[in-house]
Write a protein that holds these residues in place. Sequence first.
Motif, short mmCIF file in Angstrom:
data_model
loop_
_atom_site.label_atom_id
_atom_site.label_comp_id
_atom_site.label_asym_id
_atom_site.label_seq_id
_atom_site.Cartn_x
_atom_site.Cartn_y
_atom_site.Cartn_z
N CYS A 164 33.57 37.95 34.58
CA CYS A 164 32.61 36.83 34.44
C CYS A 164 33.42 35.67 35.64
O CYS A 164 34.51 35.29 35.30
CB CYS A 164 32.40 36.23 33.37
SG CYS A 164 31.27 37.24 32.34
N GLY A 165 32.83 35.64 36.50
CA GLY A 165 33.11 34.68 37.82
C GLY A 165 33.85 35.38 38.70
O GLY A 165 34.40 34.66 39.45
N SER A 166 34.10 36.73 38.76
CA SER A 166 34.75 37.34 39.84
C SER A 166 34.03 37.43 41.05
O SER A 166 34.36 38.08 42.15
CB SER A 166 35.38 38.57 39.37
OG SER A 166 34.05 39.52 38.95
N TYR A 167 32.52 37.06 41.02
CA TYR A 167 31.90 37.26 42.27
C TYR A 167 32.01 38.66 42.86
O TYR A 167 31.76 38.94 43.99
CB TYR A 167 32.01 36.25 43.27
CG TYR A 167 31.54 34.77 43.03
CD1 TYR A 167 30.57 34.40 43.33
CD2 TYR A 167 32.50 33.89 42.13
CE1 TYR A 167 30.17 32.84 43.06
CE2 TYR A 167 32.04 32.74 41.56
CZ TYR A 167 30.96 32.03 42.06
OH TYR A 167 30.60 30.96 41.75
N GLY A 168 31.84 39.49 42.08
CA GLY A 168 31.96 41.14 42.33
C GLY A 168 32.72 41.51 43.01
O GLY A 168 33.02 42.42 43.78
N THR A 169 34.12 40.89 43.09
CA THR A 169 35.30 41.07 43.87
C THR A 169 36.14 42.14 43.04
O THR A 169 37.03 42.90 43.45
CB THR A 169 36.05 39.98 43.99
OG1 THR A 169 36.59 39.35 43.00
CG2 THR A 169 35.30 39.13 44.92
N LEU A 170 35.94 42.42 41.67
CA LEU A 170 36.70 43.18 40.99
C LEU A 170 36.15 44.50 40.41
O LEU A 170 36.83 45.55 40.48
CB LEU A 170 37.19 42.79 39.61
CG LEU A 170 37.95 41.53 39.85
CD1 LEU A 170 38.36 40.52 38.58
CD2 LEU A 170 39.42 41.63 40.57
N ALA A 171 34.76 44.56 40.58
CA ALA A 171 34.13 45.88 39.88
C ALA A 171 32.72 45.92 40.22
O ALA A 171 32.15 44.75 40.30
CB ALA A 171 34.44 45.98 38.53
N ALA A 172 32.03 47.12 40.33
CA ALA A 172 30.34 47.19 40.06
C ALA A 172 30.02 47.53 38.88
O ALA A 172 30.38 48.52 38.42
CB ALA A 172 30.18 48.18 41.38
N LEU A 173 29.47 46.55 38.36
CA LEU A 173 28.71 46.71 36.89
C LEU A 173 27.59 47.93 37.18
O LEU A 173 26.94 47.81 38.03
CB LEU A 173 28.33 45.29 36.27
CG LEU A 173 29.50 44.43 36.14
CD1 LEU A 173 28.87 43.26 35.46
CD2 LEU A 173 30.67 44.69 35.27
N THR A 174 27.44 48.75 36.12
CA THR A 174 26.63 49.47 35.82
C THR A 174 25.66 49.59 34.55
O THR A 174 24.54 49.86 34.49
CB THR A 174 27.03 50.98 36.00
OG1 THR A 174 27.80 51.43 35.13
CG2 THR A 174 27.63 51.24 37.37
#
Length: 407
Positions: A164-174
């Motif tokens: 949360c709060g990583s703005y999509g920089t750590l993983a792609a959620l599925t």
Amino acid sequence: MASTLKPDDARQVEEAIAWAVANGEPLELIARGSKRALGRPFQAETVLDLSAFSGLIDYEPAELVLTAGPATPMVEIEKLLAENNQMLAFEPMDLTALLGGAASEGSLGGSLMINSGGPRRIKAGAARDHLLGFDAVSGRAESFKSGARVVKNVTGYDLPKVICGSYGTLAALTRIDVKVLPRPEKIYTVLVIGLDAKRAVEAMSVAMNSAHEVSAAAHVPAGLSAKSAVSYIREAGASVTALRIEGFGPSVERRCAELREELAAFGAIEELHTMNSLSFWLEVRDVHYLVAPMQHPVWRISVPPADGAAVAADLSGLEGAAWFSDWAGGLIWLQLPASNDASAETVRAAVQNAGGHATLVRAERDARAAVPVFQPQPAPIAALSRRVKESFDPKRILNPGRMYAGI
């Protein structure tokens, strides 16, 4: 022209990310794309479109748990929860109108990626406090899971807090598991009319330190209160300091009456009941008062609540400035006239003196490209952040047996 990869399942997400890693190609992750105007203009030739991961997967009202795809529209989730007298207690913001899109375009995944939190954050926390678990694909093209569909989960590392709060920089959620809570039966709002910023912070402090369980506290100066769709506020002709109380009917009525007595020394008191309260707090949550003019930059400023009035006073002296505060004075939304740098140096100097931070939420593309959109970190912390992102390997974190492999 950017190309788009649109996977249908987790395996295809793995393949897309593996291709990007092999070719040194950065990816822009989007679900519904409602927040693409937030942050610096993204420099990527390829978009990873996760819009196929949409829809309800599982919902157990009795267990207070909902599972859905990250691209599921927030309006669909909120409608389903309302039908069951439940809610997402972190009150996720809908920033689409502020960012120039059509209202209600946001997704569940987008709310989590920006760690969204509305007026209730001072009581219920932000998105990271309500994310129970998720499935995702890392930047190493490996699928992994974290958390579980239980409210009390103490197994392993708390990766939901990191995501949360990583703005999509750590993983792609599925896949996403979130905690839901019962909706309050009644929502009342006590209004104190005509306070300046300093007195408003004092009144909000009294309310927050009382025994009345205030769930939101905001201050809207006179120039912006006239924009409200709620007639009591629009026609006040003065600033409005608002305190929200919610829960069971008799309890809400008693607590409101007692709070009004405690705040009587601050001036004129009014009261909003449930429907008007809902409308007003949606305006605060979605930054309704600063949507227009669209070309004017908007800053989100976080400071200690006790310093909110002083910071607001400093910034309100800027020509053309408009602002209001939430979180009992700890969150300031500021609008300024358009400029090449969105007055970044002036804003950050005022905020730094209070030990806070400022995020440029909306600005023209050139301004977002010219200045740091997010609060610059001190050099040692910035270096550590880069190392964490570059070496983030959830597989190792989730499997302690591999933590020391190769040492």
